[in-house]
Enzyme design. Structure first.
Site, PDB file in Angstrom:
ATOM      1  N   GLY A 122       0.828  -1.199   0.000  1.00  0.00           N
ATOM      2  CA  GLY A 122       0.000   0.000   0.000  1.00  0.00           C
ATOM      3  C   GLY A 122       0.866   1.254   0.000  1.00  0.00           C
ATOM      4  CB  THR A 123       4.041   2.014   1.755  1.00  0.00           C
ATOM      5  OG1 THR A 123       3.512   1.794   3.059  1.00  0.00           O
ATOM      6  CG2 THR A 123       5.051   3.156   1.802  1.00  0.00           C
ATOM      7  CG  HIS A 126      -1.508  -5.646   5.303  1.00  0.00           C
ATOM      8  ND1 HIS A 126      -1.493  -5.276   6.628  1.00  0.00           N
ATOM      9  CD2 HIS A 126      -0.906  -4.658   4.617  1.00  0.00           C
ATOM     10  CE1 HIS A 126      -0.884  -4.102   6.725  1.00  0.00           C
ATOM     11  NE2 HIS A 126      -0.528  -3.697   5.526  1.00  0.00           N
ATOM     12  CB  CYS A 155       5.598   6.143  26.004  1.00  0.00           C
ATOM     13  SG  CYS A 155       4.105   7.089  26.223  1.00  0.00           S
TER      14      CYS A 155
END
Lengths: 85, 375
Positions: free
Chosen positions: B76-77, B196, B320
């Site tokens: 997808g990227t 995915h 974090c």
């Protein structure tokens, strides 16, 4: 930048990771009088978002960001009501 | 075959969904039938080509586009990079890209790599200001506008189809968070999806480029079946992705209604049962399966870890928990609390009992983490 506001109390959270600066802010809010300013000095980038968000959630006034004497980012809050954490 | 390893507590479908049952059978059959080079004229090659063409047609049909508008990419990227930068390269107006402040990092990285970015802010619920976006589009030097169909972190659906852009400023839409789940909006010149996230295999992206769009390959070309793709096609995975997409589209009316209601349960219960919590994103015009909230005074990593110990898998946009110390740019742009963040995204099989189990466990986990710091 340098301090732009006269504050009653400045909390040194320079080396603390998120979410400690906001926790310190909640712990020490009652150390200043209603109407007084309280500042959190924090290098944690999340503090720039989380201090204003905390003010909104807790109905306190977010005054703005300036810098501590050493240039570290500082976030200034006015205690406008009793009650806090 | 063994059963899927996901338990009822895997509530992170938006990161990656398990393979849809419809995809599994197709994938296994295609592994044997679709291994050959689809450009070769011998029998095995023709077979692979047939499967690849089938996958393209099925994908086009499921998405309501033409088969020759569909390109399969390795992710997808990559589809985002190709789609957006290809429009930039094809632009006659310039290399400026006006985009929302809450785009996926794939869009932000593409802009940083090959364009000039102009970021437009969002409201507190994560919706872009359409007026600002259009004003940016009209400005000299703007070549492309980029706006996601829906936000991947908070679920807010953007008004992609309603943007009134100049004729010569094409729209790129990152549809990775919604493809299959929601119909595609109108008005885009190029779009991207990621298999995915809809229960297809990883390693399959979908790039859509409209027939009349001015799109030029921003990367080195290749000599494959599809002129926009590079590298050897993963025919079995592409076919399985298409099968999953068809199944997801066929069942989405039922699944979406159920998930939308379950997310309403989470939004309601979390707000009512956890003190000092902020549930964010648009409560109604949103992805059906996703909800995000932030808990004051809670360390995000501790929250993920403690929920995992109790069998719940969730994602977090808190600094974090990320590999960097920088909090989610999406939460930051919305001005909402970035620490103690939970993104919960339902699987297609998630039940009311699963959601209730999570909501039952959450208040105690949050209280326990807060007690560690005396709050």
């Amino acid at each position: 930048m340098s301090p732009a506001h006269e504050v009653a109390l400045e909390l040194d959270c320079r080396e603390m990771p998120c979410p400690m600066p906001v926790i310190e802010l909640a712990r020490h809010l009652a150390d200043v009088e209603v109407g007084e300013l309280l500042a959190v000095v924090a290098r944690d980038p999340a503090a720039a978002v989380d201090v204003p968000a905390w003010c909104r959630m807790k109905q306190q006034e977010y005054v703005g960001a300036d810098a501590a004497d050493d240039g570290a980012p500082r976030y200034v809050v006015r205690r406008v009501r009793v009650g806090s954490s | 075959m063994t059963a899927a390893s996901t338990g009822p507590g895997d509530l992170d479908a938006a990161s990656s969904a398990p393979l849809h049952p419809a995809a599994r059978e197709v994938l296994l059959a295609a592994l044997d039938r679709g291994y050959a080079d689809p450009r070769r004229l011998h029998r095995a090659g023709r077979e692979a080509r047939l499967l690849l063409d089938n996958a393209r047609e099925a994908t086009a049909d499921a998405l309501g586009v033409r088969p020759d508008e569909v390109t399969f990419t390795p992710s997808g990227t990559h589809a985002v990079h190709l789609g957006l930068l290809g429009l930039v390269r094809g632009s006659r107006r310039g290399d400026g890209v006006v985009h929302s402040a809450v785009e996926h990092s794939a869009v932000r990285h593409a802009v940083a790599w090959g364009a000039r970015g102009d970021e437009v802010g969002v409201t507190g619920d994560g919706r872009v200001d359409a007026g600002d976006l259009v004003r940016g589009a009209i400005a000299p030097g703007t070549g492309v506008v980029a706006l996601q169909t829906a936000n991947h972190e908070v679920g807010t659906v953007q008004d992609v189809g309603d943007l009134e852009l100049p004729d010569d400023v094409p729209l790129f839409t990152d549809a990775c968070a919604s493809m299959g789940r929601l119909p595609l909006p109108d008005g885009w010149a190029a779009a991207a999806g990621s298999a995915h996230k809809w229960g297809g295999p990883a390693g399959v992206g979908v790039l859509l480029v409209r027939k009349r769009a001015r799109w030029r390959n921003p990367f080195p070309g290749d000599d494959r079946v599809d002129e926009r793709s590079t590298g050897f096609e993963n025919v079995p995975a592409v076919l399985a992705a298409a099968a999953s997409l068809q199944a997801v589209v066929a069942e989405r009316d039922e699944v979406n209604a159920r998930q939308h209601e379950l997310v309403d349960v989470v939004r309601r219960r979390v707000t009512a049962e956890v003190p000092d919590v902020e549930v964010v994103g648009d409560p109604d015009r949103r992805l059906p399966h996703l909800v995000t909230f932030s808990c004051l005074y809670v360390d995000g990593e501790a929250l993920v870890t403690e929920l995992d110990r109790r069998g719940f898998g969730i994602a977090s946009g808190s600094a974090c928990t990320a590999s960097t110390l920088i909090p989610s740019h999406v939460l930051e742009a919305m001005g909402v609390l970035t620490h103690g963040n939970v993104r919960l995204s339902l699987q297609r099989g998630t039940t009311r009992a699963d959601v209730d189990a999570f909501c039952d466990a959450l208040p105690g986990v949050v209280a326990e983490i807060r007690s560690r710091v005396g709050l």
